[in-house]
Design an enzyme around this catalytic site. Structure first.
Site, mmCIF file in Angstrom:
data_model
loop_
_atom_site.group_PDB
_atom_site.id
_atom_site.type_symbol
_atom_site.label_atom_id
_atom_site.label_comp_id
_atom_site.label_asym_id
_atom_site.label_seq_id
_atom_site.Cartn_x
_atom_site.Cartn_y
_atom_site.Cartn_z
ATOM 1 N N CYS A 107 0.893 -1.380 -0.319
ATOM 2 C CA CYS A 107 0.096 -0.098 -0.048
ATOM 3 C C CYS A 107 1.451 1.120 0.061
ATOM 4 C CB CYS A 107 -0.853 -0.173 1.128
ATOM 5 S SG CYS A 107 -0.419 -0.306 2.435
ATOM 6 N N HIS B 50 -3.258 10.018 4.817
ATOM 7 C CA HIS B 50 -3.708 8.412 4.500
ATOM 8 C C HIS B 50 -5.170 8.484 4.366
ATOM 9 C CE1 HIS B 50 -3.978 4.413 4.433
ATOM 10 N NE2 HIS B 50 -2.953 4.494 4.177
#
Length: 644
Positions: free
Chosen positions: A425, A583
């Site tokens: 990720c 994020h």
């Protein structure tokens, strides 16, 4: 849009082989026209035709590789299986059997053109989908031989059979309708010629331009423009009017577009862009084969392709109005222009280079402006961290520093045979391992990991930082044998921070980082984030936001440090050197960009308030992911984040 961009990058794999093939075929045609049939022209023509005549097949295989989650020969095989299934079921001989027609020549002419790029793209997508979906399929023990990757080709054949049935009914209707439409366009004069030029380019991605061309170039509607010109027959000043306007575009306009794309490419990627753009420009100018250039931007920047189609239509209309006529036997390139210069039907051919210079500057200026204005992802402008394995834009790094880290990570994870699945990720590796007990957390830490998480079962997460993509690519290269870990990389270093890892906190000075709040919503402590990597401060200190807005903006002046293919996060380097990570949501990388849009690119300078990315809050919640958004300082473990 992300799907189209990924499709465009996948298409680059087969397109990269076309320019040389086109030039070989063009030289063969030139020699044959000047000296008649001979062994040299036959040899070169066969060599070029081997690829050009099978371009649709190349697309089926190349797209199956490029659109697969991992570069794997199984996906290529699936694309080939799909192509063979669809085209065999729809070839004229097979259709004649379905319909009981004795003479294959009486079959609907649409099936003579079924082996086209459009069908190739469909088959490639089918192959990639079946690979991504069924490569891990587990069947009962009695059928275990067909489990996993062996099931992919079988499922692909079944899906392709259904697609072939649909195309059997749809394709003739579409093809026939386009021919009828083309016959009507003939009655509209120069305006109709412009519409034809526009649709000719617009239909290339789906292969239907052949149906339209047949109306104007051959004897479908009594025009026969191409054959009449080559025979030196027809009407002087009329014959060639449906071909002339292509010359200025193919010889000059598209090379101008190629120059604009090269000059707007990122400095670090100009060499990569140079290769495909130069080869495409040469192919377009000399031979009139435009696919290498057109496919370089038609999917990654559809706006440019529509503009290109409009310009082609305008050129066709202008050419019909002006006293200029030219035709071709192969395509509208320099070779055909020279060969046709003295043809009895050629009228004022000297006007074509004059028109071409005009179109060169038009294409260059318009493409350059649109690319810069809308930040279009033409060759050389892709996001730095976009995963494009299997194409010439592979972002895998061969730098020793990442191979060293990758080698040490593999050793600490129990060896490559212990890893059953590897993904990443924004900041961490996400793995499935065969035996969790073989994972050495301490060795991973010494190799440069900021931390290790074990969510349960066989899952392991290794926190590294915003350059995790390159470590993951290096690990895959070592695991597949494409690269070797540098000498000593498998040994544990005494003291070493991960090369390029922004997750390793280095600054020990206490500091308060005062920022503009980057996202509307309620500010909450980092400890409330339902992810230990963030909640325990493994990535670094910070705060979190429960969002009510949908746009992340720059919290201060700085430079974009990293963007991500899934668009769920962005890294920012402030003017004082502070490195931030924003994020959006938890585990949102699994959404693969659905509902997210990155608005900036790596290296871009931004000011406080500049929009960085947008997201669809409802989609995040519908997918079952927490929307809480951490704002993390990556390079100072003693920092405190405060919003104005």
């Amino acid at each position: 849009m992300k799907f189209l961009q990924r499709l465009g990058r996948s298409i680059m794999l087969p397109v990269a082989v076309l320019p040389v093939a086109a030039i070989l075929a063009g030289i063969s045609y030139w020699i044959k026209s000047a000296a008649g049939d001979n062994i040299v022209s036959a040899f070169l023509g066969a060599a070029g035709g081997a690829l050009l005549d099978n371009m649709a097949l190349l697309f089926a295989v190349g797209i199956a590789i490029g659109m697969a989650n991992k570069s794997d020969g199984t996906s290529a095989l699936a694309g080939l299986v799909s192509w063979l299934t669809v085209t065999t079921l729809l070839k004229p001989e097979t259709v004649a059997l379905y319909t009981g027609i004795a003479d294959v020549n009486e079959v609907d002419p649409a099936f003579l053109k079924v082996q086209n790029v459009f069908v190739g793209i469909i088959c490639g997508l089918i192959g990639a989908y079946c690979y991504n979906k069924f490569k891990d399929t587990k069947l009962p023990d009695a059928l275990s031989f067909f489990s996993g990757k062996r099931s992919v080709a079988i499922v692909t054949a079944a899906v392709s059979l259904v697609v072939a049935i649909v195309l059997y009914f749809v394709w003739p209707w579409v093809y026939g309708g386009l021919v009828t439409f083309g016959e009507w366009i003939v009655t509209l004069g120069p305006f109709g010629t412009g519409i034809y030029g526009f649709l000719n380019r617009l239909l290339i991605p789906v292969g239907l331009h052949h149906a339209l061309n047949s109306v104007f170039w051959f004897d479908v509607a009594g025009i026969n423009d191409l054959n009449n010109f080559l025979a030196g027959e027809g009407t002087y000043g009329v014959t060639g009017q449906y071909m002339t306007g292509f010359f200025p575009i193919m010889m000059f306009g598209l090379p101008g577009a190629a120059l604009a794309m090269y000059l707007t490419a990122k400095t670090t990627k100009k060499k990569i862009a140079y290769g495909i753009l130069l080869a495409g420009a040469i192919s377009s100018f000399f031979v009139g084969v435009t696919e290498p250039l057109e496919f370089a931007f038609m999917f990654v920047a559809p706006l440019l392709y529509v503009v290109h189609a409009i310009f082609t239509g305008i050129s066709m209309a202008i050419s019909q109005i002006l006293p200029v006529r030219m035709g071709f036997g192969f395509s509208a390139g320099f070779i055909d222009l020279v060969l046709g210069w003295m043809n009895p039907m050629a009228q004022n051919p000297w006007l074509i280079p004059v028109m071409g210079v005009f179109w060169f500057f038009v294409y260059f200026g318009v493409f350059y402006f649109l690319i810069k204005r809308f930040n279009l992802k033409t060759p050389g402008r892709e996001d730095d961290d976009t995963l494009t394995q299997g194409t010439e834009y592979d972002t895998s790094s061969s730098d020793d520093k990442y191979l060293v880290t990758a080698g040490r990570f593999l050793t600490a994870l129990g060896g490559k045979e212990n890893i059953t699945d590897l993904e990443n990720c924004a900041t961490r590796l996400r793995l499935e391992v065969a035996d969790v007990s073989k994972v050495d957390d301490a060795a991973l830490k010494r190799a440069g990991a900021a931390g290790t998480m074990k969510p349960g079962g066989t899952s392991v997460q290794v926190v590294y930082g915003t350059n995790v993509q390159f470590v993951k690519d290096a690990m895959e290269a070592i695991m597949t044998g494409q690269a070797e870990a540098p000498q000593g990389a498998t040994a544990e270093p005494a003291v070493e921070a991960a090369a390029g890892s922004t997750a390793v906190l280095t600054d020990t000075a206490k500091a308060t980082v005062t920022l503009r709040q980057p996202l509307e919503g309620k500010v909450v402590p980092l400890s409330e984030v339902p992810d230990p990597t963030f909640a325990q401060g493994i990535m670094g200190p910070g705060v979190a936001i429960e969002p009510t807005g949908d746009t992340v903006v720059a919290p201060a002046d700085g430079t974009i440090g990293a963007t991500f293919d899934s668009s769920h996060a962005v890294a920012l380097v402030l003017e004082d050197g502070t490195e931030l990570l924003i994020h959006v949501g938890i585990d949102t990388v699994g959404m693969k960009g659905d509902g997210f849009q990155t608005l900036v690119e790596k290296g871009q300078k931004v000011t406080a308030g500049t929009p960085l990315l947008r997201f669809d809050l409802e989609k995040i919640q519908a997918a079952g992911h927490p929307s809480i958004t951490p704002v993390i300082v990556l390079n100072n473990e003693n920092a405190t984040v405060a919003f104005e």
